[in-house]
Write an enzyme that holds these catalytic residues in place. Structure first.
Site, PDB file in Angstrom:
ATOM      1  N   ASP A  25      41.802  37.913  42.989  1.00 47.34           N
ATOM      2  CA  ASP A  25      41.430  38.442  41.680  1.00 47.34           C
ATOM      3  C   ASP A  25      42.711  38.516  40.858  1.00 47.34           C
ATOM      4  OD1 ASP A  25      40.745  39.882  39.456  1.00 47.34           O
ATOM      5  OD2 ASP A  25      40.053  41.669  40.533  1.00 47.34           O
ATOM      6  N   LYS A  86      47.682  37.460  31.444  1.00 45.20           N
ATOM      7  CA  LYS A  86      46.365  36.827  31.420  1.00 45.20           C
ATOM      8  C   LYS A  86      45.847  36.660  29.991  1.00 45.20           C
ATOM      9  CE  LYS A  86      41.910  37.374  33.792  1.00 45.20           C
ATOM     10  NZ  LYS A  86      41.196  38.263  34.748  1.00 45.20           N
ATOM     11  N   GLU A 184      34.132  36.338  37.490  1.00 45.51           N
ATOM     12  CA  GLU A 184      34.312  37.687  38.033  1.00 45.51           C
ATOM     13  C   GLU A 184      33.000  38.447  38.229  1.00 45.51           C
ATOM     14  OE1 GLU A 184      37.289  39.155  35.356  1.00 45.51           O
ATOM     15  OE2 GLU A 184      38.804  37.818  36.202  1.00 45.51           O
TER      16      GLU A 184
END
Lengths: 618, 173
Positions: A25, A86, A184
């Site tokens: 993740d 990100k 996700e």
């Protein structure tokens, strides 16, 4: 006496052997790695005993520091400490610079892409993310005692093509074999669904540090079908912090902040936010350059600050329900994912909108990594108790620029992937041999309101009269949500060549150059890595074709069978050597020889798959 | 590709959607790229193409208009995307009236009532046309196939109107 086959350690693994795979993740704020061991998915801890690693990278003159140590230096050395990278993935300099006031390091324009100026020179988001990925992979291989065969990396469902491609490039740079980019919310649903044997329609509300996703899934007998997805790839808990920073500035009267001060404000803001999840009223201390500021804030003050942001997420929930063609009553459960769902206002707003108590039994910070680990274990070919099938969708429509700056949609959002759609084009002038195609992603009708993905130049079109050439362009989106384009002139069958110019991405050559010049590979011989890659692929081809021969040799004539066997024998021999190009050629030769065989097997297996039904139709 | 054959379903307009869904999942369980992630590059590429085909076939059979078009294409009749210049005057008149109704919604005192009225009219016409489409296709001869093609063209108008009505509805809240 039969000889026992013994593989060299780390070389080819026997088919039944447990392969090492991990789910990663790669979050805005924190990143985690997890794996399935003895049938159970668990997050992995580094030497310092942490499984949640801050997604922070600090560049010093001669070193790169990742995680907690880097986060601790954020205030000290803001220019060289990259947080929330990100948010910069796959983005243009002009897009990001608009809200750069909240970014405490120096952004630069790297031929249109955003990059960061550090003490080690200019670093792009792909390179920074690769450092985080390499650190996590390192934790995994050390804990598991071997090199990872493959990884699943999660991305926000709402990530567009450039953001996904940037993530994949980062993995490549970190030397990882990506089995799949997994959305996700889908990962979270997988973790929950398998955990509780849940069936029915669920909503996954995922509010992370920098991204927001809302997905609606139908769970039925191991099938996880995404019905619709939506969100905002630039909205998250970070924005709560920024709202608090602005509020703090009002309190202290400091209207402008240095990078270092901004970092301190952000640290305090985050502490306030976290503490207000547990308490109604809070006294806080904000360290300043000259002393400190003491203040007080109530939860309702905070709620008022973030209310507009929370409302934005609820609007997205409404839209996604409409897209799925469902009413709120039809949602049985709401799964909460991401650290920002700990904020009480978020929980109550979501509970109220869906009229359901949100599920939080799996730690919202870890559920995505756990889901990714489960999927990685399946994809790498390890035996699993679950026969799962994930059917995901493309989050944003894909379209082409047409006359007058308009966009014509070719693949609408929420189409199940993989998907391939063809579109025909013709030439405008006599003898025209080239053509430009502009691909965009987004829902709006005007080119300027959508995101430019890439420009494709078609060349080698056979010269014909205007309107004579019919070029069939096929847009394919694979299971990672990534686009590829092929083109063919229909009457002549000539393939037009395509040069891709990604609008917000790196070309294959740029990625290759980055890999070669990367510090990550300073110790490793590039040539050796390429050789190994080809050897692994050769092994896969050998395994696959041998298995196919064992199962369906009767589909081949004696002559065909012989040539397949010859190709295999040759590939097996060449594979032992160290000539990378020769191995590559032998793989291509084997593929060529077995193309027809593979197609026949495909037809047969489609028929077999539905055989149970054939009986009752007769 | 014959999509009906792919799913082993009879090539006709009336379709058991539950059965279609079950067979779709059976095929995807076998051909989805996730089932070939450990395979060779060629196998992976083939899986992506095959799964895309299956998705496309499913999508085309699930929706009545696309299903009817596919059925006609299998019978050798391709409906071009251009609208035929000629349409029955009565039909065009009805379309104009419905468009006017849609245009009135935003300024109406009670928009919801108008939305309901438009919706009802569109649904009614759609239903009637779908029934006609079914019997034209069931006849399975060239003359009726051309009739079916005309009905499909008309239905496209109604699907478009329905979509526009949904957009108007969204701007209301």
């Amino acid at each position: 006496m039969a000889l026992l086959q013994i593989a060299e350690p780390g070389q080819s693994a026997a088919p039944h052997q447990h392969k090492l795979a991990a789910g990663i993740d790669l979050g805005t704020t924190n990143s985690l790695v997890a794996t399935v061991r003895s049938g159970e998915a668990k997050t992995l801890f580094n030497k310092a005993g942490q499984d949640m690693v801050p997604s922070v990278v600090r560049y010093t003159a001669d070193n790169v520091i990742v995680g907690h140590a880097a986060a601790a230096d954020a205030v000290l050395d803001p220019h060289n400490t990259i947080v929330s990278v990100k948010r910069l993935m796959g983005r243009g300099f002009a897009e990001i610079n608009a809200d750069a006031e909240h970014i405490p390091y120096e952004l630069v324009d790297q031929s249109g892409l955003v990059a960061i100026n550090t003490i080690q020179g200019i670093k792009n988001p792909v390179e920074v993310s690769a450092e985080i990925l390499a650190t996590l992979a390192d934790t995994a291989s050390q804990t598991l005692g071997g090199e990872l065969t493959g990884v699943v990396i999660t991305v926000p469902a709402y990530f567009d093509d450039s953001q996904r491609q940037a993530t994949k490039d980062a993995a490549k740079l970190a030397g990882l074999n990506v089995l799949r980019l997994l959305n996700e919310p889908t990962a979270a649903a997988l973790a929950y669904g398998l955990d509780s044997g849940q069936e029915g329609v669920v909503a996954v509300y995922d509010l992370g540090g920098g991204t927001f996703d809302i997905s609606i899934l139908r769970l039925k007998r191991g099938v996880f079908e995404v019905l619709a997805t939506g969100g905002d790839s630039a909205l998250g808990g970070d924005d709560f912090d920024h709202a608090l920073v602005s509020w703090l500035q009002q309190q202290t009267g400091q209207s402008t902040l240095t990078h270092s001060e901004l970092r301190q404000y952000l640290v305090t803001a985050r502490q306030i936010k976290e503490n207000l999840s547990a308490t109604e009223q809070l006294d806080f201390v904000l360290p300043l350059a000259d002393g400190e500021f003491k203040g007080q804030i109530s939860r309702s003050d905070f709620d008022a600050l973030i209310q507009p942001l929370v409302r934005k997420t609820i609007r997205a929930c409404k839209q996604v329900l409409r897209d799925a063609g469902l009413d709120t009553e039809e949602i049985q459960q709401v799964v909460m994912v991401g650290g920002s769902t700990r904020v009480p206002l978020v929980r109550s707003a979501v509970a109220e909108f869906f009229a359901a108590e949100p599920l939080t039994s799996i730690d919202p910070d870890k559920v995505v990594a756990i889901g990714a680990a489960i999927q990685a274990n399946v994809l790498v070919g390890n035996k699993s108790d679950h026969d799962t099938l994930l059917l995901d969708v493309i989050p944003l429509s894909l379209g082409l620029e047409t006359m007058g700056g308009l966009v014509e949609k070719i693949i609408p959002r929420n189409t199940v992937i993989p998907v391939a759609r063809a579109q025909e084009f013709t030439t405008f002038k006599d003898g025209q041999t080239a053509m430009a195609i502009h691909v965009l992603q987004g829902e709006r009708e005007l080119v300027d309101a959508c995101r430019s993905l890439a420009r494709f130049n078609l060349t080698n079109i056979p010269a014909m009269a205007a309107g004579g050439a019919h070029i069939r362009v096929t847009f394919q989106v694979d299971a990672d949500g990534l686009l590829s384009v092929t083109a063919q002139e229909k009457s002549t069958g000539v393939s037009a060549s395509i040069q891709v110019k990604p609008s917000y991405g790196l070309s294959d050559d740029q990625v290759a150059t980055m890999i070669q010049s990367s510090m990550l590979y300073a110790k490793q011989d590039m040539q050796l890595r390429l050789l190994k890659e080809q050897q692994v692929e050769a092994e896969r081809v050998l395994e696959a074709v041998t298995a196919a021969l064992n199962a369906d040799a009767e589909l081949l004539t004696a002559e065909e069978k012989l040539s397949v066997e010859q190709a295999l024998a040759e590939l097996a021999t060449v594979k032992q050597g160290d000539n990378t190009a020769a191995i590559k050629a032998a793989i291509e030769h084997t593929n060529h020889i077995t193309d027809e065989f593979a197609a026949r097997r495909m037809d047969i297996s489609i028929r077999k798959a539905l055989q149970g039904h054939k009986v009752d139709e007769v | 590709m014959n999509y009906f054959q792919l799913f082993h379903l009879p090539a006709q307009f009336e379709l058991d959607l539950t059965e279609l869904g079950t067979r779709y999942l059976e095929l995807q369980r076998q051909f989805h790229p996730d089932k070939h992630a450990a395979g060779s590059e060629r196998d992976k590429l083939m899986a992506v193409q095959q799964a895309a085909n299956i998705n496309d076939a499913y999508h085309s059979l699930k929706q009545p208009l696309l299903r009817a078009e596919h059925l006609l294409a299998l019978r050798g009749l391709k409906i071009s995307n251009e609208q035929r210049s000629f349409m029955e005057p009565a039909f065009l008149m009805q379309q104009m009236e419905l468009r006017e109704l849609l245009a009135e919604i935003s300024d109406a005192a009670d928009p919801d009532a108008l939305i309901d009225e438009a919706d009802q009219q569109i649904q009614q016409q759609k239903k009637a046309l779908l029934r006609q489409l079914q019997s034209a296709l069931d006849a399975n001869n060239p003359e009726h196939d051309h009739q079916a093609a005309d009905i499909i063209r008309k239905l496209k108008f109604f699907f478009k109107l329905q979509h526009e009505l949904e957009l108007i509805e969204q701007t209301q809240d």
